[in-house]
Design a protein around this motif. Sequence first.
Motif, PDB file in Angstrom:
ATOM      1  N   VAL A  40     -53.665 -40.707   1.530  1.00 46.15           N
ATOM      2  CA  VAL A  40     -53.409 -42.055   2.039  1.00 46.15           C
ATOM      3  C   VAL A  40     -54.423 -43.051   1.483  1.00 46.15           C
ATOM      4  CG1 VAL A  40     -53.518 -43.456   4.149  1.00 46.15           C
ATOM      5  CG2 VAL A  40     -52.172 -41.379   4.126  1.00 46.15           C
ATOM      6  N   THR A  41     -55.643 -42.609   1.238  1.00 44.27           N
ATOM      7  CA  THR A  41     -56.692 -43.530   0.784  1.00 44.27           C
ATOM      8  C   THR A  41     -56.723 -43.727  -0.726  1.00 44.27           C
ATOM      9  OG1 THR A  41     -58.334 -41.750   0.641  1.00 44.27           O
ATOM     10  CG2 THR A  41     -58.155 -42.947   2.746  1.00 44.27           C
ATOM     11  N   ARG A  42     -55.954 -43.005  -1.480  1.00 43.26           N
ATOM     12  CA  ARG A  42     -55.973 -43.126  -2.949  1.00 43.26           C
ATOM     13  C   ARG A  42     -55.302 -44.410  -3.382  1.00 43.26           C
ATOM     14  NH1 ARG A  42     -60.047 -41.177  -4.064  1.00 43.26           N
ATOM     15  NH2 ARG A  42     -60.195 -41.041  -1.876  1.00 43.26           N
ATOM     16  N   ARG A  43     -55.973 -45.149  -4.243  1.00 37.85           N
ATOM     17  CA  ARG A  43     -55.408 -46.379  -4.796  1.00 37.85           C
ATOM     18  C   ARG A  43     -55.403 -46.314  -6.330  1.00 37.85           C
ATOM     19  NH1 ARG A  43     -53.005 -49.590  -1.341  1.00 37.85           N
ATOM     20  NH2 ARG A  43     -53.343 -51.381  -2.664  1.00 37.85           N
ATOM     21  N   VAL A  44     -55.534 -45.144  -6.868  1.00 39.80           N
ATOM     22  CA  VAL A  44     -55.551 -44.959  -8.319  1.00 39.80           C
ATOM     23  C   VAL A  44     -54.447 -43.980  -8.701  1.00 39.80           C
ATOM     24  CG1 VAL A  44     -58.014 -45.403  -8.513  1.00 39.80           C
ATOM     25  CG2 VAL A  44     -57.228 -43.077  -8.174  1.00 39.80           C
ATOM     26  N   PRO A  45     -54.031 -43.977  -9.943  1.00 39.84           N
ATOM     27  CA  PRO A  45     -53.021 -43.005 -10.358  1.00 39.84           C
ATOM     28  C   PRO A  45     -53.533 -41.578 -10.155  1.00 39.84           C
ATOM     29  CG  PRO A  45     -53.286 -44.705 -12.020  1.00 39.84           C
ATOM     30  CD  PRO A  45     -54.377 -44.907 -11.015  1.00 39.84           C
ATOM     31  N   LEU A  46     -52.722 -40.750  -9.569  1.00 39.49           N
ATOM     32  CA  LEU A  46     -53.140 -39.385  -9.254  1.00 39.49           C
ATOM     33  C   LEU A  46     -52.734 -38.373 -10.314  1.00 39.49           C
ATOM     34  CD1 LEU A  46     -52.249 -39.377  -5.465  1.00 39.49           C
ATOM     35  CD2 LEU A  46     -54.488 -39.589  -6.495  1.00 39.49           C
ATOM     36  N   PHE A  47     -51.766 -38.710 -11.146  1.00 34.46           N
ATOM     37  CA  PHE A  47     -51.283 -37.806 -12.186  1.00 34.46           C
ATOM     38  C   PHE A  47     -50.965 -36.429 -11.617  1.00 34.46           C
ATOM     39  CE2 PHE A  47     -53.828 -40.978 -14.451  1.00 34.46           C
ATOM     40  CZ  PHE A  47     -52.816 -41.524 -15.217  1.00 34.46           C
ATOM     41  N   ALA A  48     -50.276 -36.397 -10.494  1.00 39.59           N
ATOM     42  CA  ALA A  48     -49.767 -35.200  -9.831  1.00 39.59           C
ATOM     43  C   ALA A  48     -50.863 -34.316  -9.253  1.00 39.59           C
ATOM     44  CB  ALA A  48     -48.861 -34.406 -10.763  1.00 39.59           C
ATOM     45  N   ALA A  49     -52.091 -34.804  -9.137  1.00 42.32           N
ATOM     46  CA  ALA A  49     -53.150 -34.015  -8.502  1.00 42.32           C
ATOM     47  C   ALA A  49     -52.792 -33.717  -7.053  1.00 42.32           C
ATOM     48  CB  ALA A  49     -54.482 -34.744  -8.579  1.00 42.32           C
ATOM     49  N   ASP A  50     -52.098 -34.634  -6.397  1.00 41.70           N
ATOM     50  CA  ASP A  50     -51.677 -34.416  -5.014  1.00 41.70           C
ATOM     51  C   ASP A  50     -50.736 -33.225  -4.911  1.00 41.70           C
ATOM     52  OD1 ASP A  50     -49.894 -36.068  -6.494  1.00 41.70           O
ATOM     53  OD2 ASP A  50     -48.923 -36.721  -4.654  1.00 41.70           O
ATOM     54  N   ARG A  51     -49.846 -33.086  -5.881  1.00 38.76           N
ATOM     55  CA  ARG A  51     -48.920 -31.949  -5.861  1.00 38.76           C
ATOM     56  C   ARG A  51     -49.645 -30.633  -6.087  1.00 38.76           C
ATOM     57  NH1 ARG A  51     -43.521 -33.790  -9.177  1.00 38.76           N
ATOM     58  NH2 ARG A  51     -43.172 -35.721  -8.049  1.00 38.76           N
ATOM     59  N   VAL A  52     -50.620 -30.647  -6.967  1.00 39.67           N
ATOM     60  CA  VAL A  52     -51.379 -29.428  -7.249  1.00 39.67           C
ATOM     61  C   VAL A  52     -52.162 -29.001  -6.009  1.00 39.67           C
ATOM     62  CG1 VAL A  52     -53.253 -28.459  -8.642  1.00 39.67           C
ATOM     63  CG2 VAL A  52     -51.506 -29.868  -9.726  1.00 39.67           C
ATOM     64  N   ILE A  53     -52.811 -29.945  -5.360  1.00 37.03           N
ATOM     65  CA  ILE A  53     -53.585 -29.625  -4.153  1.00 37.03           C
ATOM     66  C   ILE A  53     -52.670 -29.114  -3.053  1.00 37.03           C
ATOM     67  CG2 ILE A  53     -54.994 -30.633  -2.313  1.00 37.03           C
ATOM     68  CD1 ILE A  53     -56.147 -32.508  -4.504  1.00 37.03           C
ATOM     69  N   ALA A  54     -51.537 -29.768  -2.840  1.00 36.04           N
ATOM     70  CA  ALA A  54     -50.592 -29.313  -1.812  1.00 36.04           C
ATOM     71  C   ALA A  54     -50.072 -27.907  -2.133  1.00 36.04           C
ATOM     72  CB  ALA A  54     -49.427 -30.289  -1.691  1.00 36.04           C
TER      73      ALA A  54
END
Length: 164
Positions: free
Chosen positions: A80-94
Motif C-alpha cells: 500500500v505504501t509503494r509509490r514507485v514501479p515494483l516490476f512484479a516484486a509484489d508478485r514474487v513476495i506474495a
Amino acid sequence: MTEDEPRLSAREMIERLEPALSPKRRIRALVALLAGLAGALFAGTLWWSEPAPLPGRTQVAFAMLILFCLAWAGYGGWLVTRRVPLFAADRVIAAWLGLAASLATTGVLAVVAVQRGTGLGLTLAVGGVFVAGALALAVRAHAHQAALLRRLRELTDPPGPPSP
C-alpha cells in the motif's frame, strides 16, 4: 512534445509515473493488510483466552497462524505504501509467502498425522497439491519479473555501437 522540450529517457518516464499500483491492486493490498491483521488478532485472542494450557503442537499451530497472518499484513502494508514501479516484486513476495505457508502447513500436518497414526498419504497428497500450486505461482512470478526487468534494461541501457 515540442522540439523545445527536452526528450525524456525511459528511466525518467518511469520515475514520473503516478502510483505504481492500479486501484484494483491497491484494494487487494489493503485487503491483505486488513485480513492479516484481523486473522492475527483473532488467532491471538483465541490462543490467549484458552482457560487451560494447550498442548505443544497446538501452541505451535497458533504461533504459525499468527506469524503467517502478520506476514500477510506486513506484505499488504508494504504494498500500500509503494509509490514507485515494483516490476512484479509484489508478485514474487506474495508467491514466496504462499509457498512458505503451504510448505510449513504441510509439514506440521504431516507431523500431526504421524503422531496420531492416521492418513499420512492423504495429508501429503493434499499438501503436495498446495505446495505444487504455490511453486507454480512462484515460478510464474519470477518469470514475469524477469521479463519486466529485461524490458526495463532494453529501454534504459544506451544502445551499443552499430554492427559493421
